[in-house]
Design an enzyme around this catalytic site. Structure first.
Site, PDB file in Angstrom:
ATOM      1  N   LEU A 156      73.238  33.325  24.297  1.00 23.87           N
ATOM      2  CA  LEU A 156      72.637  32.075  22.960  1.00 23.87           C
ATOM      3  C   LEU A 156      72.858  32.473  21.807  1.00 23.87           C
ATOM      4  O   LEU A 156      72.818  32.734  21.917  1.00 23.87           O
ATOM      5  CB  LEU A 156      71.123  31.897  23.469  1.00 23.87           C
ATOM      6  CG  LEU A 156      70.794  30.965  24.748  1.00 23.87           C
ATOM      7  CD1 LEU A 156      69.456  31.332  24.557  1.00 23.87           C
ATOM      8  CD2 LEU A 156      71.142  29.802  24.830  1.00 23.87           C
ATOM      9  N   ASP A 157      73.474  31.097  20.880  1.00 19.24           N
ATOM     10  CA  ASP A 157      73.358  31.249  19.538  1.00 19.24           C
ATOM     11  C   ASP A 157      72.086  32.081  19.012  1.00 19.24           C
ATOM     12  O   ASP A 157      71.525  31.593  19.709  1.00 19.24           O
ATOM     13  CB  ASP A 157      74.064  29.778  18.833  1.00 19.24           C
ATOM     14  CG  ASP A 157      74.925  29.348  20.035  1.00 19.24           C
ATOM     15  OD1 ASP A 157      76.737  30.366  20.008  1.00 19.24           O
ATOM     16  OD2 ASP A 157      75.584  28.148  19.537  1.00 19.24           O
ATOM     17  N   LYS A 158      72.595  32.778  17.885  1.00 16.56           N
ATOM     18  CA  LYS A 158      71.674  33.071  17.170  1.00 16.56           C
ATOM     19  C   LYS A 158      70.511  32.624  17.071  1.00 16.56           C
ATOM     20  O   LYS A 158      69.453  33.023  17.425  1.00 16.56           O
ATOM     21  CB  LYS A 158      72.069  33.871  15.688  1.00 16.56           C
ATOM     22  CG  LYS A 158      71.417  34.122  14.898  1.00 16.56           C
ATOM     23  CD  LYS A 158      71.791  34.308  13.802  1.00 16.56           C
ATOM     24  CE  LYS A 158      71.018  35.572  13.082  1.00 16.56           C
ATOM     25  NZ  LYS A 158      71.100  35.967  10.850  1.00 16.56           N
ATOM     26  N   THR A 160      69.597  29.429  18.590  1.00 13.57           N
ATOM     27  CA  THR A 160      69.305  28.700  18.869  1.00 13.57           C
ATOM     28  C   THR A 160      68.266  29.307  20.079  1.00 13.57           C
ATOM     29  O   THR A 160      68.086  30.628  20.058  1.00 13.57           O
ATOM     30  CB  THR A 160      70.499  28.241  20.428  1.00 13.57           C
ATOM     31  OG1 THR A 160      71.267  26.962  19.572  1.00 13.57           O
ATOM     32  CG2 THR A 160      69.659  27.305  21.941  1.00 13.57           C
ATOM     33  N   ARG A 258      76.300  21.470  20.471  1.00 12.37           N
ATOM     34  CA  ARG A 258      76.345  21.168  19.313  1.00 12.37           C
ATOM     35  C   ARG A 258      77.847  20.179  19.035  1.00 12.37           C
ATOM     36  O   ARG A 258      77.580  18.769  18.620  1.00 12.37           O
ATOM     37  CB  ARG A 258      76.456  22.436  18.691  1.00 12.37           C
ATOM     38  CG  ARG A 258      75.199  23.190  19.214  1.00 12.37           C
ATOM     39  CD  ARG A 258      75.272  24.333  18.574  1.00 12.37           C
ATOM     40  NE  ARG A 258      75.221  24.799  16.931  1.00 12.37           N
ATOM     41  CZ  ARG A 258      75.476  25.455  16.480  1.00 12.37           C
ATOM     42  NH1 ARG A 258      75.681  26.919  17.163  1.00 12.37           N
ATOM     43  NH2 ARG A 258      75.559  25.911  14.965  1.00 12.37           N
TER      44      ARG A 258
END
Length: 342
Positions: A156-158, A160, A258
């Site tokens: 997961l993105d930082k 998110t 996104r």
């Protein structure tokens, strides 16, 4: 000739690049860009430069060019090359982990915002992996990445939040990785997006590194660039100028939700990379502007939460599904929009 930049930088996929920037002198004779660069960068082969050009990493005046482009006086030439990766020593760190489920083979965790998933350039400690190796012994690693990622089968993105599954054995790692590859894992996200979404829909479009900004992803016509990606979205609640949607992933590309939502004109609320951290919808009244700014302060990130995760257990063969409630920063912003809509 001048060089303005030569430093490593981390891109959004966690890879390292070495950046070079040159400005051609006013007396520069027309010269192929690969020859122009090889004369200026030590220990760089023409083959490496040609591969960089094919990948869009050689740019002249901010536009990607082929290796046979002729550099002219006044041109600004930039190059990104993979930078040797620093040897990373994984250090166990006593970082709290929100464990939703655990057995001998798998662990499901609820990732908070601002937690980087694995070590890389600029983030050598304080990551989820550092926490995992503190709490669990002998986590398996695929060992086909530049950076160590024990236990990880997805990311997961930082910024998110939400659910991730961790493999605790080699068998679990292999079987879970197969499920992600075969797209049998169920992943549903909640996202607050700009715009009054009229109906449910599907976004289909290849996702690849942007040709204008290498730190971002973009949607490309099929076959031109990038990898096949499909996102289904469903309206949960409309608030007038923003909409809460559920996104279901068929594929798992970098920044998929996104970039796909931006592609249809509805970037995620607060998303700094894709233009969602500006007021995109609504009146120009100062009171409304202050309202939105207050929401940005409450949720200083993209409004994205990995809410549902379902997979077949690698040991029992049974399908398991987990839910994660929206975090407080997300719900506080939804409450504000709900009160305003009422």
């Amino acid at each position: 000739m001048s060089e303005a930049t030569e430093e490593p930088e981390l891109n959004e996929e966690g890879d390292l690049f070495e950046h070079h920037r040159f400005e051609a002198d006013s007396g520069q004779a027309p010269l192929r860009v690969d020859k122009f660069l090889i004369d200026r960068i030590p220990n760089t082969s023409r083959n490496k430069l040609q591969m960089a050009a094919k990948s869009g990493y050689i740019r002249v005046n901010e536009v990607a060019v082929k290796q046979n482009y002729k550099v002219k006086p006044g041109d600004t030439v930039t190059l990104e090359l993979p930078h040797p990766v620093r040897e990373i020593e994984l250090i166990p760190e006593d970082i709290p982990i929100d464990i939703v489920y655990e057995d001998d083979e798998v662990c499901v965790v609820n990732k908070p915002s601002d937690l980087v998933v694995h070590p890389g350039y600029g983030n050598y400690h304080g990551t989820l992996v550092n926490a995992l190796i503190y709490h669990f012994d002998n986590l398996p690693d695929k060992k086909d990445f530049d950076t160590p990622r024990p236990g990880l089968v997805h990311r997961l993105d930082k910024k998110t939040t939400g659910l991730m599954v961790i493999a605790k054995t080699e068998t679990a790692l292999t079987k879970l990785a197969e499920q992600f590859y075969e797209r049998t894992v169920e992943r549903r996200y909640n996202a607050l997006v700009w715009g009054d979404i009229a109906e449910d829909g599907t976004v289909t479009g290849h996702i690849g590194r942007s040709l204008k900004n290498r730190k971002r992803m973009d949607v490309f016509p099929e076959g031109d660039h990038g990898k096949h990606a499909v996102t289904h979205y469903k309206v949960i609640k409309r608030f007038g100028y923003v909409t809460l949607v559920e996104c279901k992933l068929e594929t798992g590309r970098t920044h998929q939700i996104r970039v796909h939502m931006k592609h249809i004109g509805s970037p995620l609320f607060g998303d700094p990379e894709y233009g969602g951290n500006k007021i995109l919808k609504g009146p120009s009244f100062s009171k409304y502007k202050q309202f939105v700014e207050n929401c940005f302060d409450l949720l200083p990130r993209q409004a994205l939460h990995a809410r549902t995760l379902g997979f077949t257990h690698p040991g029992t063969g049974k399908f398991m599904q987990f839910e994660s409630e929206l975090p407080e920063d997300f719900t506080s912003v939804l409450d504000k929009w709900e009160r305003r809509a009422e």
